[in-house]
Scaffold this active site. Structure first.
Site, PDB file in Angstrom:
ATOM      1  N   GLY A 127       0.927  -1.227  -0.017  1.00 15.51           N
ATOM      2  CA  GLY A 127       0.072  -0.003   0.181  1.00 15.51           C
ATOM      3  C   GLY A 127       0.962   1.300   0.254  1.00 15.51           C
ATOM      4  O   GLY A 127       0.548   2.149  -0.703  1.00 15.51           O
ATOM      5  N   ALA A 128       1.811   1.281   1.005  1.00 20.09           N
ATOM      6  CA  ALA A 128       2.722   2.310   0.887  1.00 20.09           C
ATOM      7  C   ALA A 128       3.951   1.900   1.546  1.00 20.09           C
ATOM      8  O   ALA A 128       4.082   0.751   2.534  1.00 20.09           O
ATOM      9  CB  ALA A 128       2.159   3.565   1.770  1.00 20.09           C
ATOM     10  N   ASN A 145       9.859   4.932   3.382  1.00 20.74           N
ATOM     11  CA  ASN A 145      11.208   5.210   3.461  1.00 20.74           C
ATOM     12  C   ASN A 145      11.270   6.604   4.008  1.00 20.74           C
ATOM     13  O   ASN A 145      10.493   7.555   3.635  1.00 20.74           O
ATOM     14  CB  ASN A 145      11.590   5.092   1.886  1.00 20.74           C
ATOM     15  CG  ASN A 145      11.026   4.137   1.057  1.00 20.74           C
ATOM     16  OD1 ASN A 145      11.415   2.848   1.267  1.00 20.74           O
ATOM     17  ND2 ASN A 145      10.161   4.217   0.140  1.00 20.74           N
ATOM     18  N   GLU A 174       2.226   6.357   7.555  1.00 22.71           N
ATOM     19  CA  GLU A 174       3.541   6.268   7.186  1.00 22.71           C
ATOM     20  C   GLU A 174       4.404   7.577   7.854  1.00 22.71           C
ATOM     21  O   GLU A 174       5.563   7.433   7.955  1.00 22.71           O
ATOM     22  CB  GLU A 174       3.608   6.526   5.700  1.00 22.71           C
ATOM     23  CG  GLU A 174       2.880   5.563   4.654  1.00 22.71           C
ATOM     24  CD  GLU A 174       3.305   4.043   5.086  1.00 22.71           C
ATOM     25  OE1 GLU A 174       4.385   3.843   5.451  1.00 22.71           O
ATOM     26  OE2 GLU A 174       2.297   3.286   4.890  1.00 22.71           O
ATOM     27  N   HIS A 188       5.531   6.457  11.310  1.00 23.33           N
ATOM     28  CA  HIS A 188       6.753   5.557  11.210  1.00 23.33           C
ATOM     29  C   HIS A 188       7.945   6.563  11.092  1.00 23.33           C
ATOM     30  O   HIS A 188       9.066   5.871  11.384  1.00 23.33           O
ATOM     31  CB  HIS A 188       6.734   4.954   9.871  1.00 23.33           C
ATOM     32  CG  HIS A 188       6.075   3.452  10.155  1.00 23.33           C
ATOM     33  ND1 HIS A 188       6.462   2.887  11.086  1.00 23.33           N
ATOM     34  CD2 HIS A 188       5.260   2.775   9.315  1.00 23.33           C
ATOM     35  CE1 HIS A 188       5.643   1.684  11.021  1.00 23.33           C
ATOM     36  NE2 HIS A 188       4.855   1.637   9.805  1.00 23.33           N
TER      37      HIS A 188
HETATM   38 ZN   LIG Z   1       3.487   0.450   8.506  1.00 25.07          ZN
END
Ligand SMILES: [Zn+2]
Ligand SMILES: *[C@@H]1O[C@H](CO)[C@@H](O)[C@H](O)[C@H]1NC(C)=O
Ligand SMILES: *[C@@H]1O[C@H](CO)[C@@H](O)[C@H](O)[C@H]1NC(C)=O
Ligand SMILES: *[C@@H]1O[C@H](CO)[C@@H](O)[C@H](O)[C@H]1NC(C)=O
Ligand SMILES: *[C@@H]1O[C@H](CO)[C@@H](O)[C@H](O)[C@H]1NC(C)=O
Ligand SMILES: *[C@@H]1O[C@H](CO)[C@@H](O)[C@H](O)[C@H]1NC(C)=O
Ligand SMILES: *[C@@H]1O[C@H](CO)[C@@H](O)[C@H](O)[C@H]1NC(C)=O
Ligand SMILES: *[C@@H]1O[C@H](CO)[C@@H](O)[C@H](O)[C@H]1NC(C)=O
EC number: 3.4.11.-
Length: 726
Positions: A325-326, A329, A362, A365
């Site tokens: 999905g994603a 980075n 994201e 993260h």
């Molecule tokens: Zn994740």
């Protein structure tokens, strides 16, 4: 990786997008690791790593984990993806890299991860410290099973000295979405592999990246573009883009992309935010929603973590071909197009919801996972569970009118209950030594890691209170910034925060409470007998005839926080159940209409059962005044009752009775819970004689809902304002 998706991220993935637009995302480094998983897609996507055969010998290069003798400090990496096939029809990239590493134990062996790379010159080893001579390379070979380039030396590398290893290589830019890959949209593609490196999450280093790319394309990586110059290499006119050094980071978070994409941008508190996508998508304004929400969500997380966003820029790019999905980075987040692009004229409301939550996942993260990284993949559940929990907080901040936090109950808690109630489930936490091969790492990207992880962390944050939870979190992030940790480090810092706040009273340490949730599979059903005030717990198994063969260190008992209400009034303190059974005199009811409801807002990771009398009184409360019970708990009563019935703990008739009040229900979450459970009956009774009566009954139940929305939308001609109403 992205929430709700399995992201597949081969380390050392690069991507070149060709075609009307050529984008290449190259994620450098070796093995296929992190896979982000899609919430609605419960399968691990195919990876190129991992086989099930055992290594044949006990040589260091047959072990999947690196020896502890060398620590990388920094890499210089130059990659040149070719957008046209070579004379043999192969799409390739070439590259060279110098890795500087410190020797921490004398050794005459270098193992460095390398997968599907061909070395064009012999590797060379030099010493950084004057006066120390590097040994020479006696022999080298590739060990494909463990994905190593093995270099045997004619003498020892000496402890506390620094060395540099130079290699030059070529790899294929295939279109398999792994490694450095080719993404051709319209008629082109993308492929994988990147460069030799010490490819473990704890082997953090600084990366100096240089990309060589065609004129007219843009190169992106984790760092800021420092300079782009036109150069002639091998008699080709190309551009060379050098990026500023990265922060100290793990290899799996590297990304390289070459494309002709367009972008939109803004700047918030000196952080440059850019959204990249195919030019037609950008021209159509499809990146605007993501751009509008990224800055506020980033700011929200800075506040939540009390920690400044550590990078000067945040790029997000929508790739036409992307495995997960994603993928988070650091500073260059990659998405599937559907996870980032929103078009006012044809995207649905749920597209918007998915975009807001994935971006929040994201971005979460960037700190939890990237700034502080778990030491090894066995703790993946903490990384993904954490992001899967706080994504709701980030999305809620971006869209405060949506009540999106309620959806964690449907999307994560109830969803993973279905899996975790099987005798074949597994605990959240795995031992480091049990997770070695790439395939074992891939298997960790499952609903247990994402959704159970999110559910138990939400429970933890709730019983600590959010203030204490975030204090401990900030302390953890500050302590381990740019380094690595294990899950018990987080518990320790949360414990310190608890000790700092005398108002938070726990029946045991954070570690002891949480161990019961992370070291054994499954969850309890808590039974409350309102005739006596007796409460008890039992491992909930959906199939009552299944047998659990795995022993648990806690004998399948949990330390259970119980928030509850009586007749709609919330009890002020958490009731803890630490043993198999206990008595709580306040839970005994006296009046004929008194009812007790436990697990308020399903903040706890367990189901609840009651004596028949209390169930009857709850059904009356639903019928007469359903809003005296919170919406999430109305969804819970339906889901618990149907699942308790499937487990033969209560009669099916009782479960069906919870649907009677639905003539009054107008909210999305309880209705969705009802439909999820009634699906089972549709499947079971399809083609039987009760199917007709069942349809008639449901028609009767749902007609008031239909009429209500028909009126609200003026006969389906207007769109309701509320997100859940839509
Ligand atoms: Zn994740
Ligand atoms: C790596 O790149 C940096 C920055 O461009 C440069 O200063 C350094 O000398 C390079 N090191 C090696 C070993 O090439
Ligand atoms: C690497 O070498 C193998 C064996 O010689 C060859 O089949 C393959 O095409 C080469 N790959 C690249 C990218 O040059
Ligand atoms: C931001 O976008 C504008 C065009 O909208 C462009 O001119 C500018 O160069 C961009 N800024 C950066 C830093 O990419
Ligand atoms: C983005 O924000 C601008 C300015 O607030 C607004 O006009 C526009 O409608 C928003 N676009 C989307 C897709 O949300
Ligand atoms: C505990 O309190 C001390 C003193 O106020 C503070 O320095 C420390 O960061 C706190 N620790 C945690 C984990 O909250
Ligand atoms: C229909 O909606 C209007 C306002 O939109 C409301 O005043 C009216 O009570 C509704 N009627 C019914 C039958 O729900
Ligand atoms: C909806 O349609 C019905 C007839 O089909 C009509 O009686 C009613 O007034 C309409 N309601 C609205 C709000 O347009």
């Amino acid at each position: 990786m992205g929430k709700g998706f399995f992201l597949s991220k081969p380390l050392g993935v690069g991507c070149m997008i060709l075609g009307a637009g050529a984008v290449a995302t190259i994620i450098a480094l070796s093995v296929v690791y992190s896979q982000e998983k899609a919430k609605n897609d419960n399968q691990v996507l195919p990876t190129d790593g991992g086989t099930t055969t055992k290594p044949p010998s006990n040589e260091p290069w047959d072990k999947y984990r690196l020896p502890k003798s060398l620590l990388p400090q920094q890499y210089n990496v130059t990659l040149w993806p070719r957008l046209l096939p070579d004379p043999t029809g192969l799409y390739i990239f070439t590259g060279e890299t110098t890795v500087e590493f410190k020797c921490v134990e004398d050794t005459d062996l270098i193992l460095i991860h390398s997968n599907k790379l061909n070395y064009t010159d012999s590797a060379s080893l030099t010493s950084v410290d004057s006066g120390v001579k590097a040994p020479s390379i006696k022999s080298s070979f590739l060990q494909s099973e463990t994905q190593y380039l093995v270099l045997q030396l004619d003498g020892k590398l000496v402890k506390d000295h620094m060395y540099q290893l130079y290699t030059k290589f070529t790899g294929e830019l295939a279109d398999d979405l792994g490694g450095f890959y080719r993404s051709e949209y319209y008629e082109d593609g993308v492929k994988k592999k990147a460069f030799p490196c010490f490819d473990e999450p704890a082997m953090k280093a600084v990366f100096h990246i240089t990309l060589i790319h065609d004129i007219g394309t843009v190169a992106l990586s984790n760092g800021e573009q420092k300079e782009t110059s036109s150069v002639v290499i091998e008699s080709q006119n190309v551009q060379k883009t050098a990026f500023g050094p990265t922060e100290k980071m793990s290899t799996y978070l590297l990304a390289f992309i070459v494309s002709d994409f367009a972008q939109i941008n803004n700047t918030i508190d000196d952080v440059l935010i850019r959204i990249f996508a195919r030019k037609p998508a950008i021209d159509a304004g499809q990146g605007q929603y993501a751009l509008n929400k990224t800055g506020p969500i980033l700011k929200f997380f800075e506040g939540y973590y009390s920690s400044k966003y550590p990078l000067p820029k945040s790029d997000q790019i929508a790739l036409p071909d992307f495995n997960a999905g994603a993928m988070e980075n650091w500073g260059l987040i990659t998405y599937r197009e559907t996870a980032l692009l929103y078009d006012e004229s044809f995207s649905s409301n749920s597209n918007k919801e998915r975009i807001a939550t994935i971006i929040a996942h994201e971005l979460a993260h960037m700190w939890f996972g990237n700034l502080v990284t778990l030491r090894w993949w066995n703790d993946l559940w903490l990384n993904e569970g954490f992001a899967s929990y706080v994504e709701y907080l980030g999305a809620d901040n971006a869209e405060p009118d949506w009540n999106i936090k309620d959806l964690i109950v449907l999307n994560d808690v109830h969803r993973v209950f279905a899996v975790d109630a099987l005798a074949s489930s597994h605990p959240l936490s795995s031992k480091e030594e049990d997770i070695q091969r790439p395939a074992q790492i891939s298997e960790l990207f499952d609903a247990i890691s994402y959704s159970k992880g999110a559910s138990v962390l939400r429970m933890l944050s709730d019983f600590l209170t959010e203030g204490v939870f975030t204090q401990g979190l900030t302390s953890y992030l500050n302590t381990f910034a740019f380094g690595n940790a294990v899950y018990t480090d987080l518990w320790e810092h949360l414990q310190m925060a608890v000790d700092n706040n005398t108002a938070t009273q726990l029946p045991d340490s954070v570690n002891d409470i949480m161990n019961t949730w992370v070291l054994q599979m499954g969850f309890p059903v808590v039974t409350i007998d309102t005739q006596t005030g007796g409460i008890s717990q039992k491992h909930f198994l959906l199939d009552p005839d299944s047998t659990v063969t795995v022993e648990s260190p806690f004998n399948y008992e949990w330390i259970v926080p119980i928030k509850w209400m009586k007749n709609g009034v919330i009890y002020p303190t958490i009731q803890w159940l630490k043993t198999k059974s206990d008595t709580v005199k306040e839970m005994k009811t006296s009046g004929p209409s008194d009812w007790v409801l436990a697990n308020l807002n399903v903040l706890g990771y367990y189901r609840v059962n009651y004596d028949q009398g209390n169930w009857d009184r709850l059904l009356i409360a639903l019928r007469d005044n359903h809003i005296s019970i919170p919406g999430i708990n109305r969804a819970q009563l339906l889901d618990d009752a149907f699942n308790l019935a499937r487990a033969k703990i209560i009669p099916t008739v009782l479960a069906l009775e919870t649907t009677k009040y639905l003539t009054e229900e107008r909210d999305y979450v309880p209705w969705k819970s009802a439909l999820n459970n009634l699906d089972f009956f549709y499947l079971m009774f399809d083609r039987s004689e009760v199917y007709g009566p069942m349809q008639n009954y449901l028609m009767k139940q749902i007609t008031p809902l239909f009429t209500y929305y028909k009126n609200m939308t003026s006969n389906w001609s207007t769109i309701p304002a509320g997100h859940m109403d839509q």
